[in-house]
Structure formats: structure tokens, C-alpha cells
Design a protein around this motif. Structure first.
Motif, PDB file in Angstrom:
ATOM      1  N   ILE A   1      29.004   4.285 -22.220  1.00  0.00           N
ATOM      2  CA  ILE A   1      30.315   4.843 -22.556  1.00  0.00           C
ATOM      3  C   ILE A   1      30.362   6.356 -22.347  1.00  0.00           C
ATOM      4  O   ILE A   1      31.376   6.901 -21.895  1.00  0.00           O
ATOM      5  N   LEU A   2      29.261   7.042 -22.649  1.00  0.00           N
ATOM      6  CA  LEU A   2      29.252   8.508 -22.590  1.00  0.00           C
ATOM      7  C   LEU A   2      28.849   9.068 -21.218  1.00  0.00           C
ATOM      8  O   LEU A   2      29.197  10.200 -20.893  1.00  0.00           O
ATOM      9  N   HIS A   3      28.151   8.278 -20.399  1.00  0.00           N
ATOM     10  CA  HIS A   3      27.587   8.890 -19.194  1.00  0.00           C
ATOM     11  C   HIS A   3      28.623   9.318 -18.147  1.00  0.00           C
ATOM     12  O   HIS A   3      28.316  10.179 -17.319  1.00  0.00           O
ATOM     13  N   PRO A   4      29.880   8.798 -18.156  1.00  0.00           N
ATOM     14  CA  PRO A   4      30.865   9.377 -17.235  1.00  0.00           C
ATOM     15  C   PRO A   4      31.147  10.858 -17.496  1.00  0.00           C
ATOM     16  O   PRO A   4      31.746  11.531 -16.652  1.00  0.00           O
ATOM     17  N   GLN A   5      30.706  11.371 -18.658  1.00  0.00           N
ATOM     18  CA  GLN A   5      30.932  12.778 -18.981  1.00  0.00           C
ATOM     19  C   GLN A   5      29.742  13.664 -18.614  1.00  0.00           C
ATOM     20  O   GLN A   5      29.750  14.863 -18.907  1.00  0.00           O
ATOM     21  N   LEU A   6      28.720  13.104 -17.978  1.00  0.00           N
ATOM     22  CA  LEU A   6      27.584  13.919 -17.553  1.00  0.00           C
ATOM     23  C   LEU A   6      28.009  14.876 -16.439  1.00  0.00           C
ATOM     24  O   LEU A   6      28.985  14.635 -15.734  1.00  0.00           O
ATOM     25  N   GLU A   7      27.242  15.945 -16.291  1.00  0.00           N
ATOM     26  CA  GLU A   7      27.565  16.981 -15.304  1.00  0.00           C
ATOM     27  C   GLU A   7      27.701  16.402 -13.902  1.00  0.00           C
ATOM     28  O   GLU A   7      28.543  16.836 -13.111  1.00  0.00           O
ATOM     29  N   GLU A   8      26.891  15.397 -13.586  1.00  0.00           N
ATOM     30  CA  GLU A   8      26.931  14.774 -12.260  1.00  0.00           C
ATOM     31  C   GLU A   8      28.299  14.209 -11.925  1.00  0.00           C
ATOM     32  O   GLU A   8      28.695  14.118 -10.756  1.00  0.00           O
ATOM     33  N   TYR A   9      29.054  13.817 -12.964  1.00  0.00           N
ATOM     34  CA  TYR A   9      30.372  13.217 -12.759  1.00  0.00           C
ATOM     35  C   TYR A   9      31.502  14.163 -13.169  1.00  0.00           C
ATOM     36  O   TYR A   9      32.625  13.723 -13.411  1.00  0.00           O
ATOM     37  N   GLY A  10      31.202  15.450 -13.249  1.00  0.00           N
ATOM     38  CA  GLY A  10      32.252  16.421 -13.525  1.00  0.00           C
ATOM     39  C   GLY A  10      32.287  16.945 -14.935  1.00  0.00           C
ATOM     40  O   GLY A  10      33.157  17.764 -15.271  1.00  0.00           O
ATOM     41  N   GLY A  11      31.381  16.487 -15.804  1.00  0.00           N
ATOM     42  CA  GLY A  11      31.295  17.020 -17.156  1.00  0.00           C
ATOM     43  C   GLY A  11      32.249  16.389 -18.136  1.00  0.00           C
ATOM     44  O   GLY A  11      32.851  15.341 -17.868  1.00  0.00           O
TER      45      GLY A  11
END
Length: 432
Positions: free
Chosen positions: A192-202
Motif C-alpha cells: 500500500i505504501l510503496h507507490p510513495q517511494l522516491e522511485e515512483y515520485g515520492g
């Protein structure tokens, strides 16, 4: 209500309104007027509740980055219930979302004991092909939990912020629950949280379309996201009644608060462990400044994930739809004619006799055939409303509805399965 809902039980929710009181889910009705070109599941109140979805709507309206994410456990055949979630993902992707779909093979392996090979085969040939056939575009992200380093690494980090007591309170885990099962729950928080990683735009608003039984994952993840962040912003009031914000450090690196003190315009006071902002008039700008500072110091600055909740479909013979009972559901890989036969055998809301039907009218809210039209088989709201009116006034017989729904079901399954064959030729466009 005192119902312990969890993602693996067969609990049947009879009164969705109680979820507002019991778990803090918000009614979706209040947001409906803000949605341009709403999905039929929104129009027809099949989507009944949400958490923080207003932030997703803000992003849609302001054309700002946002994401949609949901997942599927490859433990059985794909059916109409899964189709609902896929359609919600695709609708958000069409609205501009960065779309993520996880195949929860770690969950299937740990909870259901399914082999890794079977998980991959089912994930691709049941779920991913149907997802593509329904319209998921290749610029989205489809992945397996077991092969995503981002998800596995983040789940390890999240695991340091949760203990057995918390998981037990949320999911009802006992001393018999395996460690792998508990790890799979934390892995879903990483999903759920990994779409917010830096790799995907933060950091960005991210919506998770789910059934109400998946809410424990949402509650756990919102709590973990908060724990992972370096700062907490609190609204306060001084002795003179003036409002201000206090930025409190949660194990932020040395110098981070000092940097914020120098960065934030206006009047601020720096204390040990917190920074008071005395004249901020725009909370969103302040929040953005704090998140940017956290990112510079190597933090995550997670935005609490949003969620939409949809009603469950009834089983074709009444009760709850179950993947393990073929006659209770229609799978997307059922032979089209067999799917039509299941519709014709389905339980309706009709009266005992034709005479009573004409006198008292039918009960569409108790009819699994009408539900198929409502959820899946009829896009035109006016056509659906007319059928409902004819039913409740006794002008329409159950046989006519069954014939209509069966015909449309057969056509849908035929078309969908043809599109699945075309999707096989496009698999290389999607990173698996």
C-alpha cells in the motif's frame, strides 16, 4: 456491532452503516457531488464508504500526482467480485493515477499453502490477463510480492514498527498464527505504501479500492505510515486563544528541526524536540515544507493512504458469495453458456406466485439477478431504474429479468474471454 472483520474470514456484513460507527469509515455520499464522470459503482452507492478520499479528489481536480493500488491473492478463480476492484483501479488510472496492482503470492503461500509456481500461474492466467482485458494500461505497475525488492525491503522496515500485540488486536491473530502469516500482513502494508517511494515520485495521495473485509490492512498501514514519518504536525492554541502549529520530531536526525526553523517564513520558536510555527495561515504549504525536509534527510514522509469500500456481492443462491462454492459465483473463465445457466438458476426477489407478484410486486433488493444488473451488466442508469420500477409495481416477472441478465452475462463472458486471448499477446508490454 462488535464484529471482528479480517481479510481471511467468511464474516458476512449485514449492516454497512454500522461500519461508520465501529471502524470510523466515512460515508461516500458526501463526496459524490465532487466527482466528474463517476463510475457506476459510485453512482449506485455500491461504493458506500471511504477513508481520506477527499485528498485523492483534490489531486484529480488539481491535476496533481496521485496513485491507486490494490492487490489480489492468487488462491482461486477470478470472479465478478474481483472484477469490481479491477474496474475501480482502471477508472482511477484513466483519471490520471499512477496505478499499481500487486499479486499477493506471499500471502497465498503463507496463508493458503499454495506453491510459488501455482501462485505465479494463477496470478498471470487468472488475474493479470483479465486485468489487461478489462483495460489496464501498460504504463501501470503489475508485480508479484515475492519478486518486488521495493516491497520486500519496505516490509522489513515496517516490521520494526509493529509487534504481535498490535497485529493480534487488528487481525485477531493467536498463538497458533504462523510468523509467515504475520509477515504477509506487514507485506500488504508495504504494498500500500510503496507507490510513495522516491522511485515512483515520492509522497502523494494513494487510494486503495477494497471490500470492507480488507479494512484491517488499511488501518494497520495508516498507523505504520505515521510511525515511519520523522515529524508530526499538531494544531495548538495558546493561553490567549490564538492558534498555531507545533512540528514535533519523531526521531528526526540532528539539525532537521533547525533547518525547518530557518526555512519556514514568519514567526517560529525552536525548542528541544519541537518547533512552534506561530503565524502559518496555510497548513498544506506547511505540510509540504515539512515533507520536503524529511525527504532531504532520507525519510519517507508518507501521506496516509486513502481507501474506498464497496459492498459485497450476494451469492447467486443467497448468502455470501464464496470462491469455494462454484454455484455461488460466476467466474470470469466460466463457459459463457454455463454462466448464463447459473444466472437462470439464481435466487430472485420474486413472490411465491405470479398472482402475488402482480399484486405485491417483487423485491429487487433481495434479488441476486437484479444485483448482477446493478453491479455489472447494465451501464444505463435509466434502463436499470425502469426495470426496478416495473419489478416493485408487479409489472415485471422474474423470468424476464433472468432471461435479460443471462443473455448479457453470456455476451460479457464471451467478449471478455476473447479479450483475454488478445491480452496474452500483450503480456510483454507489462513488467512482470
Amino acid at each position: 456491532m462488535n464484529v471482528k472483520i479480517d481479510p481471511w474470514s467468511s464474516t458476512n456484513i449485514e449492516d454497512y452503516s454500522k461500519l461508520f460507527e465501529e471502524f470510523g469509515i466515512m460515508p461516500f455520499d458526501g463526496l459524490y457531488s465532487r466527482i466528474e464522470d463517476p463510475h457506476r459503482l459510485m453512482r449506485r452507492k455500491v461504493i458506500f464508504g471511504h477513508r481520506s478520499y477527499e485528498h485523492v479528489l483534490d489531486a484529480i481536480q488539481n491535476k496533481e500526482p496521485f496513485a491507486v493500488m490494490s492487490g489480489f491473492m492468487p488462491s482461486g478463480r477470478i470472479h465478478l467480485g474481483h472484477k469490481m476492484v479491477m474496474e475501480e483501479i482502471i477508472w482511477h488510472q484513466q483519471k490520471g493515477a499512477d496505478a499499481f496492482v500487486g499479486i499477493a503470492d506471499r500471502e497465498a503461500h503463507s496463508v493458503r499453502g499454495i506453491s510459488w509456481e501455482k501462485c505465479r500461474d494463477t496470478g498471470i492466467n487468472e488475474y493479470i490477463l483479465s486485468l489487461i482485458a478489462l483495460g489496464f494500461e501498460p504504463h501501470g505497475h503489475i508485480y508479484f510480492q515475492s519478486t518486488s525488492d521495493n516491497v520486500k525491503d519496505l516490509s522489513f522496515e515496517l516490521g520494526s514498527k509493529v509487534n504481535y500485540s498490535e497485529l493480534s488486536a487488528i487481525y485477531g491473530f493467536t498463538g497458533e498464527t504462523s510468523v509467515s502469516h504475520m509477515v504477509s500482513a506487514v507485506t500488504q502494508s508495504a504494498d500500500i505504501l510503496h507507490p510513495q517511494l522516491e522511485e515512483y515520485g515520492g509522497p502523494k495521495p494513494t487510494v486503495i479500492p477494497v471490500g470492507a473485509d480488507q479494512d484491517p490492512h488499511i488501518r494497520l498501514t495508516r498507523g505504520l505510515g505515521h510511525k515511519m514519518n520523522m515529524f508530526k504536525i499538531e494544531g495548538r492554541e495558546n493561553k490567549d486563544g490564538n492558534h498555531y502549529f507545533s512540528i514535533r520530531s519523531k526521531a528526526a536526525p540532528e539539525g532537521a528541526l533547525e533547518e525547518l526553523h530557518d526555512t519556514i517564513p514568519g514567526s517560529t520558536k525552536l525548542f528541544e524536540g519541537h518547533l512552534d510555527v506561530l503565524d502559518a495561515d496555510n497548513f498544506e504549504e506547511l505540510l509540504k515544507t515539512v515533507r520536503n525536509a524529511e525527504l532531504r534527510y532520507g525519510g519517507y514522509a508518507f501521506v496516509p493512504p486513502a481507501a474506498t469500500y464497496h459492498r459485497f456481492m450476494s451469492g447467486l443462491q443467497g448468502g455470501k458469495m464464496s470462491s469455494s462454492i462454484p454455484e455461488s459465483h460466476i467466474a470470469l473463465l466460466d463457459e459463457p453458456k454455463e454462466g448464463a445457466k447459473k444466472v437462470k438458476r439464481a435466487k430472485t426477489g420474486g413472490r411465491i406466485s405470479l398472482e402475488e407478484q402482480k399484486k405485491l410486486g417483487g423485491e429487487p433488493d433481495k434479488c441476486s439477478v437484479y444485483e448482477l444488473l446493478l453491479f455489472h451488466l447494465m451501464e444505463d442508469d435509466q434502463e436499470l431504474l425502469q426495470i426496478r420500477e416495473e419489478c416493485v409495481t408487479g409489472q415485471r416477472t422474474c423470468g424476464s429479468c433472468k432471461n435479460l441478465a443471462a443473455e448479457r452475462m453470456e455476451k460479457f463472458l464471451k467478449d471478455h474471454q476473447e479479450k483475454r486471448e488478445l491480452a496474452k499477446e500483450r503480456l510483454d508490454e507489462y513488467c512482470l
